[in-house]
Design a protein around this motif. Structure first.
Motif, PDB file in Angstrom:
ATOM      1  N   ASN A  42      -1.812  13.561   6.138  1.00 19.86           N
ATOM      2  CA  ASN A  42      -2.041  12.513   7.478  1.00 19.86           C
ATOM      3  C   ASN A  42      -3.276  13.484   8.342  1.00 19.86           C
ATOM      4  OD1 ASN A  42       0.014  10.207   6.610  1.00 19.86           O
ATOM      5  ND2 ASN A  42       1.086  12.172   6.915  1.00 19.86           N
ATOM      6  N   GLU A  86       8.509   7.513  -0.168  1.00 26.31           N
ATOM      7  CA  GLU A  86       7.257   7.700  -0.090  1.00 26.31           C
ATOM      8  C   GLU A  86       6.365   7.152  -1.449  1.00 26.31           C
ATOM      9  OE1 GLU A  86       6.035  11.824   1.375  1.00 26.31           O
ATOM     10  OE2 GLU A  86       5.532  11.949  -0.617  1.00 26.31           O
ATOM     11  N   SER A 109       3.738   4.383  -1.329  1.00 22.43           N
ATOM     12  CA  SER A 109       2.266   4.632  -1.725  1.00 22.43           C
ATOM     13  C   SER A 109       1.847   3.880  -3.156  1.00 22.43           C
ATOM     14  CB  SER A 109       2.218   6.018  -1.971  1.00 22.43           C
ATOM     15  OG  SER A 109       2.946   6.844  -2.630  1.00 22.43           O
ATOM     16  N   ASN A 110       2.963   3.478  -3.822  1.00 24.38           N
ATOM     17  CA  ASN A 110       2.673   2.573  -5.066  1.00 24.38           C
ATOM     18  C   ASN A 110       2.030   1.286  -5.045  1.00 24.38           C
ATOM     19  OD1 ASN A 110       2.881   1.589  -7.819  1.00 24.38           O
ATOM     20  ND2 ASN A 110       3.975   3.583  -8.152  1.00 24.38           N
TER      21      ASN A 110
END
Lengths: 226, 331
Positions: free
Chosen positions: A171, B77, B81-82
């Motif tokens: 990030n 995660e 994120s998908n």
């Protein structure tokens, strides 16, 4: 806790820590004798995808260097790092996958080293806080911690540095709120959160660029410090 | 920690076979965040740990007839994120509430769904029911984090899963494989959890030699969802209470709703009465508040956890408002 003491002696590495604990050889011998009598069936089994409960050679890639250790499956990555390789940057604090002091990077991902067995990590690239220093040069996260006075007793610091490094790698333009949420997996009992988040924010505002130290894993360093 | 064999299967069939050796005195290892603590405290003592992380078919998230199939090994995660899970906001809310990159990168969906209770009596060796000399330690002791619903029996812990309420509200089904080599079944997730009455029982219907391989979510369609977790700390922590909702709106009016509370009962707590109350009404501060009241109407708090009733009520209200983007302000 006695179990963990037994575990400490599971590896092949010889280190200062082993030396200081000269009396523990007897404890190790007892542990081996116990496991031999308790599980005779397990000894013979080591076929296909199953490894027996006994110690065997485990090769770990740490900070760019290969290390082969003789470890039982129950030895955590944290114990292997600290007790067998003398990489004591990752700290053993809560031992309940909560406080983050043992954070290392496994294939670039921040991971609690107390939540992994060493055998699980074969084939993965492990990066410890020791990789963020080369001679007198240190990663910018470490510089930032110093600049922002982000430590008091310092015990949580190595884990926090690794978590910060991993977070900023993924990030690079994080906001303060992102940083506070992302670093929630690390606890500082002295309460230095302000300095830590300011350090992370400053690096993020510069674009969060990975330092040269972080990009290339410093292998020879391990040999020097081990 | 006692010693054990370590197995690393490559396929589901191999994993099931490895789990069924040693009279099924085996256990599944994925992200390790729960299992390591159980092993360290000798709360489980398997002869073999089966590390399923190399089983390719259980990784990732993919589209499947009329829905999405999430592998048990998908990490938090991965869910965040998908693009396939982008419409399931209540799941993303949970990831967002799990404020630790270490857990987000390593914690798995299957591991969350099977996470054993965090009840401190259980974690200190008094069993799931927390009994000592025939007496409930929870009933007489410090039960501030324990159940306020479904706690009439001996089980007074709260279900630990953070994702289960959201997934049940979506109508998820769980794919269970084993113990026979080719056995598989799809089970509605709400029937996956049980409230044990005996100390020998577990918290799910999983039998020895079985495990979760996937989770199926129906297409999001026009449904909207949200999760509201009441968290005590800013960092990594378990919710004191949570609520997940999925609603289908017809203009301003609720056409269909599902409301599931978390961390208030030994299982995820599906409140059909509250959902029924929501149907046919608009969602605003007043209606959401009334629905929240109904969701906790049957609560029976223990000696130290009456405060959780208010937290659960508010969680329902705020989850409903969040789902239709009407939640204003911060906490």
């Amino acid at each position: 806790m006695r179990d963990r003491k037994d575990q400490n002696e599971s590896g092949s590495g010889f280190s200062r820590r082993d030396f200081l604990k000269g009396s523990s050889a007897a404890a190790a011998a007892t542990a081996m004798a116990t496991s031999a009598t308790e599980s005779p069936a397990q000894q013979s089994q080591s076929q296909g995808n199953v490894a027996s409960a006994e110690a065997r050679d485990v090769t770990l890639s740490i900070n760019g260097q290969q290390h082969t250790l003789s470890l039982e499956p129950r030895v955590t990555l944290l114990d292997a790092l600290r007790n067998d390789l003398n990489l004591t940057g990752a700290k053993d604090v809560c031992d309940t996958t909560t406080c983050g002091a043992c954070t290392v990077l496994i294939d670039g991902k921040a991971t609690y080293a107390c939540a992994r067995f060493a055998v699980e990590c074969e084939g993965a690239e492990i990066q410890t806080v020791e990789s963020l220093r080369n001679g007198s040069e240190v990663d910018e996260v470490i510089e930032g911690f110093v600049e922002h006075d982000a430590m008091q007793c310092g015990f949580c610091t190595p884990g926090f540095v690794m978590a910060t490094r991993a977070f900023l790698n993924e990030n690079p333009n994080a906001s303060l709120e992102d940083i506070q949420k992302g670093l929630g997996g690390n606890i500082c009992r002295c309460g230095t959160y302000h300095g830590i988040t300011q350090c992370a924010l400053q690096i993020a505002q510069k674009g969060g660029a990975c330092s040269w130290l972080n990009e290339r894993l410093v292998g020879d360093l391990v040999a020097k410090t081990a | 920690m006692r010693s054990f064999e370590y197995a690393r299967p490559q396929t589901e069939a191999e994993a099931v076979a490895l789990l069924n050796d040693h009279d099924s005195e085996t256990t599944v290892l994925a992200g390790g965040t729960d299992l390591m603590n159980l092993l360290r405290r000798d709360l489980v003592g398997p002869k073999r740990v089966v590390d399923i992380k190399q089983v390719e078919s259980m990784r990732g998230i993919r589209p499947i007839d009329d829905g999405v199939l999430i592998g048990a090994l998908a990490t938090l995660e991965d869910v965040a994120s998908n693009p396939l899970t982008a419409d399931y906001r209540s799941l993303l809310d949970v990831v967002d509430g799990t404020r630790a990159i270490q857990i987000q990168a390593n914690g798995t969906i299957g591991g969350d769904l099977c996470h054993l209770p965090n009840c401190w009596y259980f974690r200190n060796g008094y069993g799931l029911l927390g009994y000592d000399n025939g007496e409930s330690l929870v009933q007489a002791g410090d039960n501030r984090y324990h159940a306020i619903l479904g706690n009439a029996g001996p089980a007074k812990f709260v279900s630990a899963s953070r994702f289960a309420p959201a997934m049940i509200a979506w109508g998820a089904r769980v794919r269970v494989i084993g113990p026979e080599p080719d056995a598989e079944e799809y089970l509605p997730l709400e029937y996956f959890y049980i409230t044990p009455r005996l100390s020998s029982q577990g918290v799910t219907v999983l039998k020895p030699g079985q495990m979760i391989s996937h989770l199926w979510l129906p297409s999001a369609g026009r449904k909207r969802s949200a999760t509201y977790e009441v968290l005590q700390m800013e960092g990594l922590d378990w919710p004191l209470a949570s609520a997940s909702v999925s609603v289908e709106m017809d203009g301003d009016i609720v056409r269909d709703a599902s409301i599931v509370l978390g961390h208030v009962a030994p299982t995820p707590w599906l409140s059909r009465e509250a959902a029924k109350q929501a149907v046919g009404r608009p969602l605003n501060e007043r209606s959401a508040s009334e629905i929240g009241d109904l969701a906790v109407a049957t609560a029976t708090p223990l000696s130290n956890n009456a405060y959780k009733v208010q937290l659960a009520r508010t969680a329902v209200k705020r989850a409903l408002l969040k789902a239709v983007d009407k939640l204003e302000g911060g906490l």
